[in-house]
Design a protein around this motif. Sequence first.
Motif, mmCIF file in Angstrom:
data_model
loop_
_atom_site.group_PDB
_atom_site.id
_atom_site.type_symbol
_atom_site.label_atom_id
_atom_site.label_comp_id
_atom_site.label_asym_id
_atom_site.label_seq_id
_atom_site.Cartn_x
_atom_site.Cartn_y
_atom_site.Cartn_z
ATOM 1 N N GLU A 56 57.803 68.672 58.886
ATOM 2 C CA GLU A 56 56.360 68.899 58.798
ATOM 3 C C GLU A 56 55.869 68.470 57.415
ATOM 4 O OE1 GLU A 56 53.100 72.575 58.914
ATOM 5 O OE2 GLU A 56 55.229 72.947 59.337
ATOM 6 N N PRO A 57 54.854 67.603 57.382
ATOM 7 C CA PRO A 57 54.375 67.136 56.075
ATOM 8 C C PRO A 57 53.517 68.195 55.386
ATOM 9 C CG PRO A 57 53.087 66.120 57.823
ATOM 10 C CD PRO A 57 54.160 66.929 58.498
ATOM 11 N N LYS A 58 54.063 68.798 54.358
ATOM 12 C CA LYS A 58 53.342 69.796 53.575
ATOM 13 C C LYS A 58 53.117 69.200 52.189
ATOM 14 C CE LYS A 58 55.369 73.719 56.052
ATOM 15 N NZ LYS A 58 56.184 74.957 55.937
ATOM 16 N N GLN A 88 51.982 68.141 48.397
ATOM 17 C CA GLN A 88 51.562 68.624 47.070
ATOM 18 C C GLN A 88 50.624 67.573 46.502
ATOM 19 O OE1 GLN A 88 54.979 69.412 44.627
ATOM 20 N NE2 GLN A 88 55.913 70.814 46.108
ATOM 21 N N TRP A 120 55.169 64.645 49.753
ATOM 22 C CA TRP A 120 55.450 65.537 50.885
ATOM 23 C C TRP A 120 56.822 65.220 51.493
ATOM 24 C CZ3 TRP A 120 52.499 61.163 51.375
ATOM 25 C CH2 TRP A 120 52.752 60.307 52.447
ATOM 26 N N CYS A 151 61.334 62.942 49.884
ATOM 27 C CA CYS A 151 59.872 62.971 49.844
ATOM 28 C C CYS A 151 59.266 61.587 49.926
ATOM 29 C CB CYS A 151 59.391 63.657 48.562
ATOM 30 S SG CYS A 151 59.751 65.421 48.533
ATOM 31 N N SER A 206 54.703 59.936 59.520
ATOM 32 C CA SER A 206 54.488 61.203 58.833
ATOM 33 C C SER A 206 53.113 61.238 58.178
ATOM 34 C CB SER A 206 55.589 61.426 57.793
ATOM 35 O OG SER A 206 55.451 62.656 57.144
ATOM 36 N N LEU A 246 49.980 63.806 58.604
ATOM 37 C CA LEU A 246 49.335 64.426 57.439
ATOM 38 C C LEU A 246 47.822 64.209 57.476
ATOM 39 C CD1 LEU A 246 50.657 64.179 53.798
ATOM 40 C CD2 LEU A 246 48.259 63.758 54.286
ATOM 41 N N ALA A 298 45.814 66.273 59.945
ATOM 42 C CA ALA A 298 45.653 67.685 59.594
ATOM 43 C C ALA A 298 44.576 67.912 58.534
ATOM 44 C CB ALA A 298 46.988 68.246 59.103
#
Length: 730
Positions: A91-93, A95, A112, A129, A226, A230, A233
């Motif tokens: 899951e791309p979280k 920063q 991410w 990343c 990915s 991102l 979202a």
Amino acid sequence: MNKVLPFLAVSLLSGLSAETARTLPKSNRWVFPADIVTEQYNELRAFYEGEIAKAAAARGQYWAGEDWNAVVRENREHFCRMLGVTDPLLEPKPQKTVLAESPSHTVSLLEWPVLPIGNMGATARGSLCAYAVLIVPKSAGPHPAVIAISDAAQSAADIAGLTRALPPAEQTARRLSSAGYAVLAPFFVQRRTFCQPWTEDRSWLFRLGYQVGRHLTGTEVQQVASAVTLLRAMPEVDKSRIAVAGEKQGALTALYAAALDERIRAAVAANYFGTREKAFEEPEDRTLWKHLVRFGDAEVAGMIAPRALIIDGAVPGTDIEIRRAEGYYARAGGTRPIRATSGNAGSISDEAIAALAKVMNPARPTAADYTAELPPERLAQIANTQFQHWQARLRNLAMEAYAVRQAAWQPPVTSLADFNAWAEKKRELYLDTIGRYAPAEGLLEARSALLYDEPEFAGYRLSVRVYDNVHAYGILLVPKDIRPGERRPVVFTQHGLQGKPEDALGVIPNPNADSVYDRFGWKLARRGYLVFAPMISVQTAIDRSNLARRSHLIGLTPQGMEVRKFGRVLDYLSTLEFADAERFAFYGLSYGGYTALWTAPAEPRFKVIVSSGHFNDWNIKTSDVTEGTSFLFHADCFDMFNFNLLHSFSHAEIAMLTAPRAFAVEIGDRDAVVVLPHRFVEFEMNRVGELYRKLGLADRFLIAAFAGPHKIDGHQVYPFLDRLLRGKPL
């Protein structure tokens, strides 16, 4: 000595005249060419290029069928495997670090997670990343978004205007943001020698990935996927309006990403879309196993259809591929690809951006007037981190391949029949790995010419037809004491890279060659064997890699061609009254040891195989980043790499497929070709020996270890050959 002895004519060749004895039986006289090495190389290069043309002509068979969606689905599956796009993404979280604010835009650096560092154990909990520059308009959204992909000679910072590398007209990401889009420009590994000094960074990672069924281009396609997740979202982005746009290498990535990801609404490909029949002339990191069997650029476009595709600029074959792509778009029920410009601009053209706007409907353009710069130190940090992360992941996959192979290689040993049935399935997989050549059939068209006339044997240059305009070549030594009706065993003696058949034979003393080969062909002939010394088809690593670059595009390898050549020589030798077709053996040093090993599973007529100065732990030899003899460090050795090999085969597994025939490893304790420390290789050799022992065939396996360097020793191998070739046939 050139005189033909009457004894040879009468005793060996059953009464043929002395004039006839200047050639071998069932062969025509051969005028030996002035440069056999160049002739052999040119034959194979022309063969592979001809096969590429045939593949392109036959490609339509994979795209037939009334159900277009089913056709695309099947081809996408092949495309995913070809690219190594097989791992689920994290899951791309992200920063976010804000780099600049202007009245109209915010510019940020994103980081991410994309994939774990490995797939097993503790490494599966770490992550590598992705990095990108994100440019978002401050006007009311949601906005359409474009993933802007730079060429491999540039970085995301360059096309975003965060460096001074490009003029404003070539800062594609900034231009797209000015056109009303949210823009994400990902950082990818550049085509340069930066993170390590031995090869280009992209080639280094490409080779690491190739061995484990992954691909550098595939990693970039995964990062784009990915990035799509991102962007979807983000509240500022309209998730139904996401496009990709790239130039040159970036256009390749954009095309491939759009072909696999239906969430992408449109793709712009600048200065790339064209015919790929000369893909072997492109950078090595673009090499794809079996690429041209199913796919040209038009077929990739077919997987994008009916979504929008904008072709910008021109390269060789652009118009041809667009016409072919139009046929696929018609089948998909979509509007045909858009041709923006026919020139070759430095970046995506204004016309292409205008064409994209008609599809994506961005808001009114607002100049992206931000001022920011990513310092060289930060760019170097990003480049090094990305490189190290991907190197770590691909190297971990190579290490994990030990366990994958161990689980897959559990042969039944309760009976030879059970083992043979099990091994046959593995052999089919092996043949897929080295390439399935068309059967070599038709006339042998053998040609020969007397070369040596020694007291104990005669020697002939021999050429045998393999395919039209492809021939096997070597030198055959025939003992003169063969009695009428007697059949002798035949031993192939294979030289190494940059060697020649004369070196392996040693008939005429040559101190340099003899210090390595120890005249082993001559010694075997004096022991009474027929000896055939084949010539490796090419003599330099560069030429060998050139052939590999061509052959891999259609799912073939030079190793597979050597097997075909040996097979045709065996066909010819089997017609000779004095050759025993039940007792063929192969003994090779260095590259010849490589050839011996790789030939063993594919040519069952060789009853004894001896691999000298080559047998290795192939994981380490092709993927270790610290072992100095690893082929990663040798830019000209691409032919040592096979797509997804390590999940199925290292040298131990290849050798196991020789059983129940005999196999020997000859290895010197100071052999620098074998990875250090030797205990890694000893473990692999012992695995093979254990299989032979469990099958009750311990007498058919030999580790001929000796004190010495990279050379033929023979002290243990000659008795091994004598025992196995002069007794009851295996």
